[in-house]
Design a protein around this motif. Structure first.
Motif, PDB file in Angstrom:
ATOM      1  N   ARG A  84       0.839  -1.205   0.000  1.00  0.00           N
ATOM      2  CA  ARG A  84       0.000   0.000   0.000  1.00  0.00           C
ATOM      3  C   ARG A  84       0.876   1.259   0.000  1.00  0.00           C
ATOM      4  NH1 ARG A  84      -5.106   1.345   4.042  1.00  0.00           N
ATOM      5  NH2 ARG A  84      -6.042   2.912   2.662  1.00  0.00           N
ATOM      6  N   TYR A  85       1.963   1.256   0.816  1.00  0.00           N
ATOM      7  CA  TYR A  85       2.885   2.397   0.868  1.00  0.00           C
ATOM      8  C   TYR A  85       3.505   2.654  -0.502  1.00  0.00           C
ATOM      9  CZ  TYR A  85       7.313   4.831   1.712  1.00  0.00           C
ATOM     10  OH  TYR A  85       8.373   5.700   1.638  1.00  0.00           O
ATOM     11  N   ALA A  86       3.913   1.552  -1.185  1.00  0.00           N
ATOM     12  CA  ALA A  86       4.592   1.696  -2.471  1.00  0.00           C
ATOM     13  C   ALA A  86       3.655   2.184  -3.570  1.00  0.00           C
ATOM     14  CB  ALA A  86       5.223   0.362  -2.884  1.00  0.00           C
ATOM     15  N   LYS A  87       2.363   1.829  -3.492  1.00  0.00           N
ATOM     16  CA  LYS A  87       1.450   2.145  -4.585  1.00  0.00           C
ATOM     17  C   LYS A  87       0.607   3.398  -4.330  1.00  0.00           C
ATOM     18  CE  LYS A  87      -0.793  -1.175  -6.629  1.00  0.00           C
ATOM     19  NZ  LYS A  87      -0.269  -1.021  -8.003  1.00  0.00           N
ATOM     20  N   GLU A  88       0.621   3.931  -3.101  1.00  0.00           N
ATOM     21  CA  GLU A  88      -0.231   5.079  -2.792  1.00  0.00           C
ATOM     22  C   GLU A  88       0.597   6.279  -2.347  1.00  0.00           C
ATOM     23  OE1 GLU A  88      -3.697   4.392  -0.481  1.00  0.00           O
ATOM     24  OE2 GLU A  88      -4.290   2.625  -1.634  1.00  0.00           O
ATOM     25  N   PHE A  90       3.562   6.845  -1.367  1.00  0.00           N
ATOM     26  CA  PHE A  90       4.514   6.748  -0.254  1.00  0.00           C
ATOM     27  C   PHE A  90       4.033   7.500   0.990  1.00  0.00           C
ATOM     28  CE2 PHE A  90       6.876   6.423  -4.243  1.00  0.00           C
ATOM     29  CZ  PHE A  90       7.436   5.159  -4.095  1.00  0.00           C
ATOM     30  N   ILE A  91       2.777   7.243   1.355  1.00  0.00           N
ATOM     31  CA  ILE A  91       2.212   7.876   2.554  1.00  0.00           C
ATOM     32  C   ILE A  91       2.873   7.272   3.787  1.00  0.00           C
ATOM     33  CG2 ILE A  91       0.116   8.189   3.932  1.00  0.00           C
ATOM     34  CD1 ILE A  91      -1.434   8.249   1.285  1.00  0.00           C
ATOM     35  N   ALA A  92       3.439   8.154   4.623  1.00  0.00           N
ATOM     36  CA  ALA A  92       4.300   7.722   5.723  1.00  0.00           C
ATOM     37  C   ALA A  92       3.585   6.808   6.712  1.00  0.00           C
ATOM     38  CB  ALA A  92       4.857   8.944   6.453  1.00  0.00           C
ATOM     39  N   ALA A  93       2.301   7.040   6.958  1.00  0.00           N
ATOM     40  CA  ALA A  93       1.585   6.282   8.000  1.00  0.00           C
ATOM     41  C   ALA A  93       1.645   4.781   7.749  1.00  0.00           C
ATOM     42  CB  ALA A  93       0.135   6.752   8.082  1.00  0.00           C
ATOM     43  N   TYR A  94       1.615   4.370   6.473  1.00  0.00           N
ATOM     44  CA  TYR A  94       1.589   2.937   6.164  1.00  0.00           C
ATOM     45  C   TYR A  94       2.921   2.264   6.500  1.00  0.00           C
ATOM     46  CZ  TYR A  94      -2.408   4.682   3.480  1.00  0.00           C
ATOM     47  OH  TYR A  94      -3.558   5.311   3.102  1.00  0.00           O
ATOM     48  N   ILE A  95       4.014   2.909   6.102  1.00  0.00           N
ATOM     49  CA  ILE A  95       5.327   2.296   6.382  1.00  0.00           C
ATOM     50  C   ILE A  95       5.655   2.413   7.870  1.00  0.00           C
ATOM     51  CG2 ILE A  95       6.863   4.282   6.037  1.00  0.00           C
ATOM     52  CD1 ILE A  95       7.330   0.738   4.593  1.00  0.00           C
ATOM     53  N   HIS A  96       5.106   3.442   8.536  1.00  0.00           N
ATOM     54  CA  HIS A  96       5.298   3.567   9.984  1.00  0.00           C
ATOM     55  C   HIS A  96       4.658   2.376  10.709  1.00  0.00           C
ATOM     56  CE1 HIS A  96       5.918   8.249   9.974  1.00  0.00           C
ATOM     57  NE2 HIS A  96       6.905   7.574   9.419  1.00  0.00           N
ATOM     58  N   ARG A 130      14.800   1.180   4.847  1.00  0.00           N
ATOM     59  CA  ARG A 130      15.195   2.117   3.787  1.00  0.00           C
ATOM     60  C   ARG A 130      14.076   3.110   3.502  1.00  0.00           C
ATOM     61  NH1 ARG A 130      17.000  -2.703   1.386  1.00  0.00           N
ATOM     62  NH2 ARG A 130      15.211  -2.668  -0.032  1.00  0.00           N
ATOM     63  N   ALA A 131      12.846   2.628   3.493  1.00  0.00           N
ATOM     64  CA  ALA A 131      11.707   3.495   3.215  1.00  0.00           C
ATOM     65  C   ALA A 131      11.555   4.558   4.305  1.00  0.00           C
ATOM     66  CB  ALA A 131      10.431   2.665   3.101  1.00  0.00           C
ATOM     67  N   CYS A 132      11.676   4.153   5.553  1.00  0.00           N
ATOM     68  CA  CYS A 132      11.545   5.120   6.657  1.00  0.00           C
ATOM     69  C   CYS A 132      12.660   6.156   6.621  1.00  0.00           C
ATOM     70  CB  CYS A 132      11.567   4.386   7.998  1.00  0.00           C
ATOM     71  SG  CYS A 132      10.050   3.466   8.356  1.00  0.00           S
ATOM     72  N   ASN A 133      13.868   5.731   6.282  1.00  0.00           N
ATOM     73  CA  ASN A 133      14.994   6.656   6.268  1.00  0.00           C
ATOM     74  C   ASN A 133      14.943   7.637   5.099  1.00  0.00           C
ATOM     75  OD1 ASN A 133      16.136   5.711   8.615  1.00  0.00           O
ATOM     76  ND2 ASN A 133      17.502   4.253   7.584  1.00  0.00           N
ATOM     77  N   LYS A 134      14.087   7.348   4.102  1.00  0.00           N
ATOM     78  CA  LYS A 134      13.945   8.275   2.976  1.00  0.00           C
ATOM     79  C   LYS A 134      12.865   9.330   3.215  1.00  0.00           C
ATOM     80  CE  LYS A 134      15.472   5.022  -0.603  1.00  0.00           C
ATOM     81  NZ  LYS A 134      15.050   4.198  -1.773  1.00  0.00           N
TER      82      LYS A 134
END
Length: 894
Positions: A84-88, A90-96, A130-134
Motif C-alpha cells: 500500500r505504501y509503495a502504490k499510494e 509513499f504515505i508515511a503512515a503505512y510504512i510507519h 530504507r523506506a523510513c529513512n527516505k
C-alpha cells in the motif's frame, strides 16, 4: 487470468461464509481471501486496499501473541502495508505501521527459519528501514517515535544502524530548537556520536554524520556556551572537509558549515586567523554555488556575515561595504515568504547600523530600523530568532541615539534589550550576553533601567546554571562569562548610587555564590513548604534528591522540572532577610598574592594598605555610625578581587603619641567570613536543631609513598587535641592506616565536631578537585559536597589552602572550608595558604584552651565561640608564631 482471480476470491468468500466467528479455520480463510485480493491490488485489478488491510487485521486478531502462527500473521499484514505504501504515493503512515509490526515480528523469528529468512531479507525489514529513512524529517512526537522504532530494527552490526542513528539525531536537534528541552539536544549528540563511531574507513556517508554531529554541538554551544563544544564542532567540520576533496558533490556544504563555525569562534576569541580562513572558505563555497544555484543566497549571506565580523574587530571599511552589497544580493533572492528572509533582514540591518555610526547618513539607520521591524512582523511570537531581531533593533536605536541624542531612541533601545533578554525560546548564553550589554549601556548613559538589567542578568545566569547537571559543569559555565566577574559588586554600587541600600545587598547576594545557592536549594528544609503546599514539597523533595545525586557526575536530570520546583519554593517560602549596613568604597583593586612568601617589611606595607584603603572606612562606620561595641562579632563577605585579600589581618602598624600601638581590626572586633549571607542565615537556622555532641580528630601525616611529603607533627597535634577535649565529650581518633578516604568521610558524617590535620591541596585549574590527602585516596571538595550532615557543627581544618577561592570565579567562593559549611558544618576554621605544621600546634593548643576553658560538666560545646577562641589564640601566640602564620587561620560561619 483476471477471471481466475475473481473465481478464487468468490470461492474464498464462500468458504469464509461457512466459517463464522469462533470457527477454528476462520483465520486461515480470512488470510487466503486477503492474499487473493492483495494480488488483484498489486496487479491493478482491484482498488479496494482498505478491505484487504481489514481482512489481515481480523486474521491477526484471531492469532494473538503466544499463538504459534502469530509471527506469520504479523508478516502477512506487513506485506500488505508495504504494498500500500509503495502504490499510494509513499504515505508515511503505512510504512510507519509496518515498522512497528516488524519490531514485534523479528524477535519471534528464530535464526535459520524460513520466516526469519524472508522477514529479515531485502524485501522485508530492510525495505521498511530504507523506506523510513527516505522520509522527510518529522520532529513531532510521532515522527521521533517512529525513528526510535526504526533504530530498534537496526541492532549493533546492522548495516542500516548508522543511518538510523543519524536520522534520529536529525529529528531531535530541531525538536530541541522548537521545544527547548536540553534532553533532546543531548540525545541528538549521543546518537550522532554513535553514528560517527560506526563509520569504517571509507564509509560513503561518514562526512554526512560528521556534519550532523558538528551541527548539534554548535547548537549546544549556542545554547550553553561551552567552548569545548565549539572547538569539537570545528574539528569535526575539518574532518568532513577532508573527506570532501575538490570535485566532491557536497564540498560546498562542508565549506559553508566550517566557515560559519569559524565565524562563531572568531566572535568569541578574536583570532584573526579564524576569520581570514572563514572568508576564504566562504569565497570558495560561493564559486561552487554560482548565481542560479539553490544555495547561492545562503553563501552570499554567510560571506557577508564573515566580512561584517572582521569589520567589527578590525575596522576595515571595505569589508563593511562589501558585506552590505552581499546582503542586498541575498535579500533579492529571499523574497517575501522565504523561510530565512528574516536572517538577511537582520544581518543587513546590523551592517547598516554599523555604517551609520561611521558615516552618520540618516538613510542607513532609517533603513536598518525598518528592516528589523519587517523581520519581527514575519516571525511568529515564539520563534527563537525574534531575540536577534530585538537585538539588532536596539542596536539601531542605540546607534541613532549616540549620534542624535534623542531620549526616545534610548528608551526604545532599552525596551528592545528587555524583550531580547526575556525572549523565552532563545538559549541562555545569548540572552545573558544581551543582559550584560544592557547593563553596560544603561550604566554608560545613567539610565534608570540599570538595576533591572543587573537583576535580569543574575536571574538568567542562575537559570543557565540550573541546566548543568554537575557542579564542575556549572563552574565551567559560570567561568565562560569572564567579562562579568565584577557584576555583583558593580550591581551593589549601582544600587547604592541610587540610594537603595536594601537592593544593593540583595543584588550582591544574588550575584555571588550562585553555585552554592543553587546546590543549597536542593537541600533546603521542607517543613515550612510542607505546611504551605504538601504536593509541591513532595515533588521538590524528589527532584532535589535526583539533582543532588548528580552533583559529582554528568547524569542527565529533569532540569526544567527542577527549576520549576525551585521557583515555586522561592515564591512560597519567605526566608528571613538580613538588613546589613553597606558603605560604598571607591578604592583601587588590590591583589595580594603569596602573603606567606613576602618579607615581613613588605607584608606590613600590604596590610597597612588594606587597613587604610578598605577597612578603616568600614571601622569608622561601625564605631561612629552604628556605635558597635568593641569585641563584637562582625562578618566579612568580600566580593570580586577582595575575596583574595586577608581583610581580617588589616593593621595600621602605627604608634600613638603616648607610645601605645594603634589597634588593628582584630583588636577591635571578632572577625569571621561568610561565603554568602544566605549561607550564614542557613547555618544560624540550623543551629536550632542540635544533637548530643561527639568529637573526632582525623590525622594523616604519612600518606602513601609519592602522594605528599611526610608531616612529622600531625601525630603530636592529634594527641594534643585528644588531651584538650573534655573527657565528658564522646571522643574518637582516626589516624595512621585508619585515616583512609572512606574512614575519614565516615568520621565526618558520624560526628558533630571534627579536627582534621593533614595535607590540603588547592587545585587552581579545577577547584572542585581541591582535596585533603588521606592514606589511600584524597577527599575532594566534590566528595564533601555530596554529604548532607545537618547535625554537624564545627570543623578545624589544620591543613594548607583550605579557604582559598577560585581565581576564575572569585565570587563563587569555591574552597574546602565553604564546602564543609555547605555539607552542614556551621562553624569552620580554615587556612589561606601553607601552614607550618610545627608552629600550627601553638595556635591549635591556644584555640582549644580558650574554647573549652569555661566548660563545666554537663555543658555543651558551643561552636559559636570558635571565632572568639581563634581571636584569643592568635593574640596569645604572638611571641611564638610569626605574623604570616598567625593570619593564615580564618573563621567561616556562625
Amino acid at each position: 487470468m483476471v477471471s481466475h482471480l475473481n473465481d478464487a476470491m468468490q470461492h474464498f468468500q464462500s468458504v469464509l461464509d461457512q466459517c463464522p466467528v469462533g470457527h477454528p479455520d476462520r483465520a486461515a480463510v480470512l488470510t487466503n481471501l486477503a492474499w487473493a485480493r492483495l494480488d488483484g491490488y498489486i496487479e491493478n485489478d482491484l482498488q479496494d486496499i482498505d478491505s484487504v488491510i481489514s481482512l489481515f487485521h481480523e486474521a491477526l486478531a484471531l492469532r494473538p501473541q503466544g499463538h504459534p502462527d502469530h509471527p506469520l500473521y504479523l508478516y502477512h499484514l506487513t506485506e500488505a502495508l508495504n504494498w500500500r505504501y509503495a502504490k499510494e504515493n509513499f504515505i508515511a503512515a503505512y510504512i510507519h505501521e509496518s515498522a512497528q509490526l516488524y519490531c514485534k515480528l523479528l524477535p519471534l523469528c528464530p535464526e535459520g527459519t524460513y520466516l526469519h529468512c524472508i522477514a529479515a531479507g531485502a524485501d522485508g525489514v530492510d525495505y521498511v528501514i530504507r523506506a523510513c529513512n527516505k522520509l522527510p524529517i518529522d520532529t513531532s512526537d510521532e515522527g521521533i517515535h517512529v525513528q526510535r522504532v526504526v533504530l530498534e530494527l537496526c541492532p549493533l552490526g546492522n548495516e542500516h544502524r548508522p543511518n538510523a542513528l543519524d536520522m534520529l539525531g536529525r529529528a531531535l536537534r530541531p525538536r530541541f530548537e522548537q521545544c527547548g528541552s536540553i534532553d533532546n539536544l543531548d540525545e541528538s549528540i549521543q546518537r550522532s556520536r554513535e553514528a560517527v563511531s560506526l563509520c569504517s574507513e571509507g564509509h560513503s556517508k561518514c562526512y554526512v554524520y560528521l556534519n550532523e554531529l558538528a551541527m548539534s554541538l554548535l547548537t549546544c554551544f549556542n545554547h550553553q556556551g561551552n567552548y569545548h563544544d565549539l572547538n569539537e564542532a570545528i574539528s569535526l567540520y575539518e574532518e568532513a572537509l577532508r573527506l570532501c576533496p575538490i570535485g566532491h558533490q557536497y564540498r560546498d556544504f562542508t565549506l559553508d558549515n566550517l566557515g560559519s563555525a569559524l565565524i562563531t569562534r572568531f566572535n568569541q576569541r578574536s583570532d584573526v586567523n579564524d576569520i581570514n580562513r572563514a572568508i576564504s572558505l566562504q569565497h570558495e563555497a560561493l564559486t561552487l554555488r554560482p548565481p542560479g544555484h539553490p544555495y547561492h543566497d545562503y553563501t552570499l549571506n554567510n560571506l557577508a556575515m564573515a566580512l561584517k565580523s572582521r569589520y567589527d574587530k578590525l575596522d576595515v571599511s571595505e569589508d563593511l561595504d562589501e558585506a552590505i552589497d552581499l546582503h542586498r544580493d541575498s535579500l533579492q533572492l529571499r523574497l517575501h515568504g522565504h523561510p530565512f528572509r528574516y536572517l538577511t533582514l537582520n544581518n543587513l540591518s546590523s551592517a547598516l547600523s554599523s555604517r551609520f555610526t561611521r558615516t552618520q547618513k540618516n538613510e542607513d539607520i532609517e533603513e536598518a530600523i525598518r528592516l528589523c521591524q519587517e523581520s519581527l512582523e514575519a516571525l511568529p511570537s515564539l520563534h527563537p530568532a525574534r531575540h536577534f531581531s530585538y537585538t539588532w533593533l536596539q542596536e539601531a536605536y542605540l546607534a541613532r541615539y549616540s549620534v542624535q541624542r534623542k531620549s526616545p531612541d534610548l528608551s526604545l533601545a532599552v525596551e528592545n534589550f528587555r524583550l531580547a533578554s526575556q525572549h523565552p525560546t532563545q538559549g541562555f548564553p545569548d540572552r545573558i550576553l544581551t543582559a550584560w550589554n544592557w547593563i553596560v549601556e544603561a550604566e554608560q548613559h545613567n539610565h534608570p533601567s540599570a538595576l533591572e538589567a543587573y537583576t535580569t542578568f543574575f536571574e538568567l545566569l542562575d537559570r543557565h546554571l540550573v541546566t548543568r547537571s554537575s557542579a564542575i559543569s556549572r563552574r565551567e559555565a559560570a567561568a565562560a562569562f569572564h567579562y562579568a566577574r565584577s557584576a555583583p559588586v558593580d550591581a551593589g554600587s549601582c544600587a547604592i548610587r541610587r540610594h537603595n541600600l536594601q537592593k544593593a545587598v540583595k543584588l550582591v547576594e544574588q550575584g555571588r555564590g550562585q553555585q552554592w545557592s543553587l546546590a543549597s536549594r536542593l537541600r533546603t528544609p521542607l517543613e515550612d513548604l510542607e505546611f504551605t503546599n504538601p504536593n509541591i514539597a513532595h515533588k521538590f523533595s524528589e527532584l532535589s534528591k535526583r539533582v543532588a545525586d548528580a552533583q559529582g557526575s554528568a547524569v542527565s536530570t529533569d532540569r526544567a522540572a527542577a527549576e520549576w520546583a525551585a521557583i515555586q519554593y522561592r515564591r512560597i517560602t519567605t526566608h528571613g532577610s538580613a538588613s546589613w549596613p553597606s558603605h560604598h568604597l571607591h578604592c583601587e583593586s588590590i591583589l595580594l598574592q603569596r602573603y606567606h612568601r613576602e618579607s615581613r617589611k613588605d607584608l606590613i606595607v600590604l596590610l597597612r594598605t588594606v587597613w587604610e584603603a578598605i577597612m578603616l572606612p568600614i571601622v569608622n562606620v561601625l564605631e561612629h555610625v552604628l556605635e558597635l561595641k568593641h569585641q563584637s562579632r562582625i562578618w566579612l563577605c568580600p566580593t570580586a578581587a577582595f575575596t583574595s585579600i586577608p581583610l581580617h589581618a588589616a593593621h595600621p602598624f602605627q604608634t600613638r603619641p603616648d607610645r601605645s600601638k594603634e589597634p588593628c581590626l582584630e583588636d577591635l572586633y571578632i572577625c569571621s567570613y561568610a561565603p554568602t549571607l544566605s549561607a550564614l542565615i542557613r547555618s544560624r537556622k540550623m543551629m536550632k536543631k542540635r544533637v548530643c555532641p561527639s568529637f573526632v580528630a582525623i590525622g594523616q601525616g604519612q600518606p602513601r609513598a609519592g602522594k605528599s611529603k611526610e608531616l612529622l607533627a600531625v601525630d603530636s597535634e592529634i594527641e594534643l587535641v585528644r588531651k584538650l577535649v573534655p573527657e565528658t565529650i564522646n571522643h574518637t581518633t582516626i589516624s595512621g592506616d585508619s585515616a583512609t578516604r572512606a574512614g575519614a568521610l565516615r568520621g565526618l558524617e558520624e560526628n558533630t565536631w571534627v579536627h582534621l590535620a593533614c595535607h590540603g591541596k588547592q587545585d587552581r585549574e579545577q577547584p572542585y578537585n581541591s582535596h585533603f590527602v588521606m592514606k589511600d585516596k584524597p577527599i575532594t571538595l566534590l566528595d564533601i559536597m555530596e554529604k548532607d550532615i545537618p547535625h554537624a557543627e564545627f570543623a578545624f581544618l589544620s591543613a594548607c589552602h583550605t579557604a582559598v577561592g577560585d581565581e576564575e570565579t572569585p565570587d563563587e567562593v569555591i574552597h574546602l572550608a565553604a564546602g564543609l559549611q555547605f555539607s552542614g558544618f556551621k562553624s569552620v576554621i580554615g587556612t589561606l595558604w601553607e601552614v607550618d605544621d610545627a608552629v600550627a600546634n601553638h595556635v591549635v593548643k591556644a584555640f582549644y584552651e580558650n574554647l573549652f576553658k569555661d566548660l563545666e560538666d554537663g555543658d555543651k560545646m558551643d561552636c559559636t565561640k570558635a571565632a572568639w577562641a581563634l581571636n584569643r589564640a592568635t593574640h596569645s601566640v604572638k611571641t611564638k608564631v610569626p605574623l604570616e602564620q598567625r593570619m593564615v587561620f580564618i573563621h567561616v560561619g556562625v
